[in-house]
Design an enzyme around this catalytic site. Structure first.
Site, PDB file in Angstrom:
ATOM      1  N   ARG A  17     -53.668 -12.758  59.559  1.00 49.54           N
ATOM      2  CA  ARG A  17     -54.574 -12.656  60.618  1.00 49.54           C
ATOM      3  C   ARG A  17     -54.866 -11.592  61.508  1.00 49.54           C
ATOM      4  O   ARG A  17     -55.838 -11.110  61.651  1.00 49.54           O
ATOM      5  CB  ARG A  17     -53.642 -14.098  61.585  1.00 49.54           C
ATOM      6  CG  ARG A  17     -54.867 -14.735  62.726  1.00 49.54           C
ATOM      7  CD  ARG A  17     -54.962 -13.961  63.759  1.00 49.54           C
ATOM      8  NE  ARG A  17     -53.811 -13.648  64.555  1.00 49.54           N
ATOM      9  CZ  ARG A  17     -53.842 -12.855  65.532  1.00 49.54           C
ATOM     10  NH1 ARG A  17     -54.988 -12.084  65.918  1.00 49.54           N
ATOM     11  NH2 ARG A  17     -52.599 -12.559  66.210  1.00 49.54           N
ATOM     12  N   ASP A  18     -53.812 -10.982  62.022  1.00 52.03           N
ATOM     13  CA  ASP A  18     -53.961 -10.100  63.024  1.00 52.03           C
ATOM     14  C   ASP A  18     -54.472  -8.837  62.209  1.00 52.03           C
ATOM     15  O   ASP A  18     -55.218  -7.803  62.647  1.00 52.03           O
ATOM     16  CB  ASP A  18     -52.740  -9.570  63.527  1.00 52.03           C
ATOM     17  CG  ASP A  18     -53.038  -9.080  65.100  1.00 52.03           C
ATOM     18  OD1 ASP A  18     -54.251  -8.760  65.425  1.00 52.03           O
ATOM     19  OD2 ASP A  18     -52.047  -8.934  65.853  1.00 52.03           O
ATOM     20  N   HIS A 211     -44.678  -9.565  70.190  1.00 51.96           N
ATOM     21  CA  HIS A 211     -45.649  -9.189  69.401  1.00 51.96           C
ATOM     22  C   HIS A 211     -45.933  -7.831  69.699  1.00 51.96           C
ATOM     23  O   HIS A 211     -46.710  -7.577  70.793  1.00 51.96           O
ATOM     24  CB  HIS A 211     -46.673 -10.261  69.504  1.00 51.96           C
ATOM     25  CG  HIS A 211     -48.078  -9.880  68.628  1.00 51.96           C
ATOM     26  ND1 HIS A 211     -48.374 -10.618  67.638  1.00 51.96           N
ATOM     27  CD2 HIS A 211     -49.083  -8.859  68.954  1.00 51.96           C
ATOM     28  CE1 HIS A 211     -49.672  -9.776  66.906  1.00 51.96           C
ATOM     29  NE2 HIS A 211     -50.128  -8.968  67.826  1.00 51.96           N
ATOM     30  N   HIS A 213     -47.754  -3.854  68.953  1.00 59.95           N
ATOM     31  CA  HIS A 213     -48.430  -3.124  68.040  1.00 59.95           C
ATOM     32  C   HIS A 213     -47.953  -1.598  68.159  1.00 59.95           C
ATOM     33  O   HIS A 213     -47.290  -1.398  69.062  1.00 59.95           O
ATOM     34  CB  HIS A 213     -50.102  -2.930  68.554  1.00 59.95           C
ATOM     35  CG  HIS A 213     -50.691  -4.280  68.130  1.00 59.95           C
ATOM     36  ND1 HIS A 213     -52.090  -4.164  67.701  1.00 59.95           N
ATOM     37  CD2 HIS A 213     -50.464  -5.454  68.198  1.00 59.95           C
ATOM     38  CE1 HIS A 213     -52.578  -5.695  67.347  1.00 59.95           C
ATOM     39  NE2 HIS A 213     -51.415  -6.104  67.703  1.00 59.95           N
ATOM     40  N   CYS A 244     -56.578  -0.720  65.692  1.00 61.60           N
ATOM     41  CA  CYS A 244     -57.099  -1.096  67.025  1.00 61.60           C
ATOM     42  C   CYS A 244     -58.710  -0.715  67.298  1.00 61.60           C
ATOM     43  O   CYS A 244     -59.127   0.290  67.013  1.00 61.60           O
ATOM     44  CB  CYS A 244     -56.365  -0.496  68.022  1.00 61.60           C
ATOM     45  SG  CYS A 244     -57.036  -0.426  69.599  1.00 61.60           S
ATOM     46  N   ASN A 253     -50.484  -3.580  63.987  1.00 59.47           N
ATOM     47  CA  ASN A 253     -48.993  -4.144  64.173  1.00 59.47           C
ATOM     48  C   ASN A 253     -47.960  -3.236  63.678  1.00 59.47           C
ATOM     49  O   ASN A 253     -48.179  -2.545  62.950  1.00 59.47           O
ATOM     50  CB  ASN A 253     -48.848  -5.624  63.678  1.00 59.47           C
ATOM     51  CG  ASN A 253     -49.707  -6.542  64.279  1.00 59.47           C
ATOM     52  OD1 ASN A 253     -51.100  -6.595  63.683  1.00 59.47           O
ATOM     53  ND2 ASN A 253     -49.384  -7.352  65.163  1.00 59.47           N
TER      54      ASN A 253
HETATM   55 ZN    ZN Z   1     -51.909  -8.367  67.773  1.00 59.69          ZN
END
Ligand code: ZN
Length: 314
Positions: A17-18, A211, A213, A244, A253
């Site tokens: 997902r991320d 969570h 990064h 990013c 992440n």
């Molecule tokens: Zn994230």
């Protein structure tokens, strides 16, 4: 110390997902499913596999329901997906996810840029999604990711009192669990300790996960700070996939394999076989040729002093 006596820490793979949502390219559905299968065989049991958003806005996630269905066929797995609104949540429930992640930004500017709603409007959405889940009588859980909790690339500073207040508002609106997310990689360990402590004091164990990064190299240090505050669930992305959008070339992440290495080396039990996970990171490089991957352990190799105790994955 035997494996069973070691304290468990949950590692949640969010790369599908991320990570994938940040890429310009599409990973074919069959490769996403292969990724989940192979990483599940390493011992990973929690996956955030998709976003239920309009395919026009995010074509990378157009196969969300199919990917959830494939993941759910694996034993002892928990499958979560992100849904920013009621329509997405309904689709996620139909797809039989175990939990819905609702992203709520602590920064108003980020909230408007990300989901075109104010934070207050997102709390109202959360309450509606709670009602929807309750009406359908399903045991779908609602997790809130409090995005930009440690600062925002658009707004700058995010006040800690704002995050604490928002966490309480999310609990009041029906969130089962809350994660604090450093969406843009601004957080430092002192800040992590302070904010997790403040939010925990307000909402107790509903504060469940972190969570982070690694955009500025503080990701794993922040994990240690959150561990000190009692957090035992961490999101991570295989190969640090992602990046990013506001910092070209920056990593995404924290890398799942680096997180597993650190936690296991510290004596925690993740249930994940590190050597197999590193092999899986290499598979990812084949599925996404030319894609920049981050993280250290896959490049440096596992130290000879790393424990060879039996891990959960056979
Ligand atoms: Zn994230």
């Amino acid at each position: 110390m035997t494996a069973s006596r070691r304290e468990k820490v949950e590692v949640v793979e969010v790369g599908l997902r991320d990570g994938l949502q940040m890429l310009d390219r599409l990973l074919p559905t069959k490769d996403k499913i292969a990724w989940i299968n192979v990483e599940h065989a390493c011992g990973v049991r929690r996956f955030e596999v998709a976003s239920f958003v309009p395919p026009k806005l995010m074509p990378q996630m157009a196969d969300a329901a199919e990917v959830v269905a494939a993941a759910k066929r694996l034993p002892n797995i928990s499958v979560t997906a992100l849904a920013p609104n009621l329509k997405g949540a309904a689709a996620a429930i139909d797809a039989a996810v175990d939990a819905i992640i609702i992203p709520i930004s602590a920064s108003e500017a980020h909230s408007l840029a990300n989901v075109k709603r104010t934070t207050a409007q997102m709390i109202a959405q959360l309450a509606e999604i709670r009602r929807l889940c309750d009406e359908r009588g399903r045991s779908v859980r609602i997790h809130v990711g409090l995005a930009t909790a440690f600062g925002c690339t658009i707004q700058g500073e995010v006040r800690e009192e704002t995050v604490v207040h928002l966490a309480q508002a999310c609990v009041d609106a029906g969130a089962d669990r809350i994660a604090l997310a450093d969406t843009v990689g601004y957080a430092n360990p002192a800040q992590v300790r302070r904010l997790f402590g403040k939010v925990r004091a307000k909402v107790g164990d509903r504060l469940h996960a972190a969570h982070f990064h690694d955009t500025r190299g503080t990701g794993l240090a922040n994990v240690v700070a959150a561990l000190d505050e009692g957090i035992r669930s961490f999101d991570a992305s295989l190969g640090g996939l992602g990046g990013c959008p506001h910092a070209p070339g920056a990593s995404g992440n924290i890398a799942t394999e680096d997180l597993v290495f650190m936690l296991e080396a510290m004596g925690f039990d993740t249930g994940i076989n590190l050597a197999r996970l590193i092999d899986t990171q290499r598979r990812l490089a084949q599925w996404l040729p030319g894609q920049a991957l981050y993280g250290k352990i896959a490049a440096a190799g596992v130290p000879k002093t790393y424990s060879t105790q039996a891990h959960a994955a056979a």
